[in-house]
Design a protein around this motif. Structure first.
Motif, PDB file in Angstrom:
ATOM      1  N   UNK A  95      30.317  32.827  42.629  1.00 44.95           N
ATOM      2  CA  UNK A  95      30.060  32.286  43.761  1.00 44.95           C
ATOM      3  C   UNK A  95      31.172  31.998  44.558  1.00 44.95           C
ATOM      4  N   UNK A  96      32.559  31.919  44.410  1.00 47.16           N
ATOM      5  CA  UNK A  96      33.390  31.624  45.104  1.00 47.16           C
ATOM      6  C   UNK A  96      33.831  33.006  45.818  1.00 47.16           C
ATOM      7  N   UNK A  97      33.299  34.098  45.476  1.00 50.56           N
ATOM      8  CA  UNK A  97      33.595  35.284  45.995  1.00 50.56           C
ATOM      9  C   UNK A  97      32.979  35.441  47.495  1.00 50.56           C
ATOM     10  N   UNK A  98      32.267  34.343  47.874  1.00 48.71           N
ATOM     11  CA  UNK A  98      31.726  34.232  49.370  1.00 48.71           C
ATOM     12  C   UNK A  98      32.179  32.918  49.824  1.00 48.71           C
ATOM     13  N   UNK A  99      33.370  32.362  49.492  1.00 44.84           N
ATOM     14  CA  UNK A  99      33.995  31.321  50.062  1.00 44.84           C
ATOM     15  C   UNK A  99      34.103  31.349  51.585  1.00 44.84           C
TER      16      UNK A  99
END
Length: 258
Positions: free
Chosen positions: A105-109
């Motif tokens: 999920x962090x890849x769309x931070x």
């Protein structure tokens, strides 16, 4: 988990505002384990605020063939994995999966744009890792599959929401339930791939895209990315308000510099 896989076979390289995250297990087609997801989550948690673009790639001829086969063992003594997870109390198992999802999920931070450079197989967890990124450049030999349902499981590493955003309800339903392969040309037609190039041109194409992404002023780039992300879920009035607020901030900054 052995000492050899405590780093999850994930390595990183920083080049200015660009961070490259590589799955480095080419001899196993970059098969993933929980250690991989923990390592990915660690990269996200320690991300330098000066990083603007994150490139995710796999070493060798495949992006990632999905779960390490040992995880399908029902015996914790021979690998634990899904068997061990299935024996946990439901709340504990869900919390463990939540921690795994954090690796995706962090890849769309806020503050970054993520790019998946995909060659060869991207299966299961591999497909979900590619889908977790904002953009995908596919080599012409790439194919994505979400076979979890055919194995009696479900995609649980953020893949259902990201796939749905990209291809819509009915196509996402069909891809998930059949577990079929989506090859590169179809992926581009469906919107899963931003561009498809010959394998030999993958690195150069990614480099060109990264250069374009880092060219605009950083504040404007980040504000625009935030607007595009919010547009997925906002109603028109809410999104219009978000655009107004973001533009006023940009104008104020420009005026303050003049």
């Amino acid at each position: 988990m052995s000492a050899a896989d405590t780093d999850g076979w994930v390595r990183t390289r920083r080049d200015g505002a660009v961070l490259t995250v590589t799955l480095d297990r080419a001899d196993q087609l970059n098969a993933q384990t929980p250690a991989t997801w923990t390592a990915l989550a660690g990269v996200g948690a320690s991300l330098d605020p000066d990083v603007r673009v994150v490139v995710v790639r796999g070493e060798g001829r495949a992006f990632s063939a999905g779960l390490d086969r040992s995880l399908f063992s029902a015996d914790p003594a021979t690998g634990g994995g899904l068997g061990e997870l299935g024996r946990l109390p439901a709340e504990e198992a869900q919390e463990r999966i939540r921690a795994y999802q954090a690796g995706f999920r962090w890849l769309r931070s806020p503050g970054i744009v993520s790019v998946a450079a995909v060659q060869g197989h991207a299966i299961g967890a591999g497909a979900q890792l590619a889908l977790a990124c904002d953009l995908r450049i596919l080599a012409d030999d790439a194919q994505l599959r979400l076979p979890e349902t055919t194995l009696g499981l479900v995609p649980d590493l953020t893949g259902t929401s990201t796939l749905m955003e990209l291809v819509g309800y009915s196509r996402a339903m069909e891809i998930c339930l059949t577990g079929r392969a989506v090859k590169a040309a179809e992926a581009q037609a469906l919107g899963l791939a931003n561009v498809v190039v010959p394998v030999a041109e993958l690195d150069a194409t990614v480099a060109d895209l990264v250069a374009a992404l880092t060219a605009p002023p950083v504040a404007a780039s980040r504000a625009t990315a935030a607007l595009v992300r919010s547009a997925v879920r906002n109603d028109p009035a809410t999104q219009d308000a978000a655009e107004r607020a973001a533009q006023v901030l940009r104008l104020q900054e420009l005026v303050s510099r003049s």
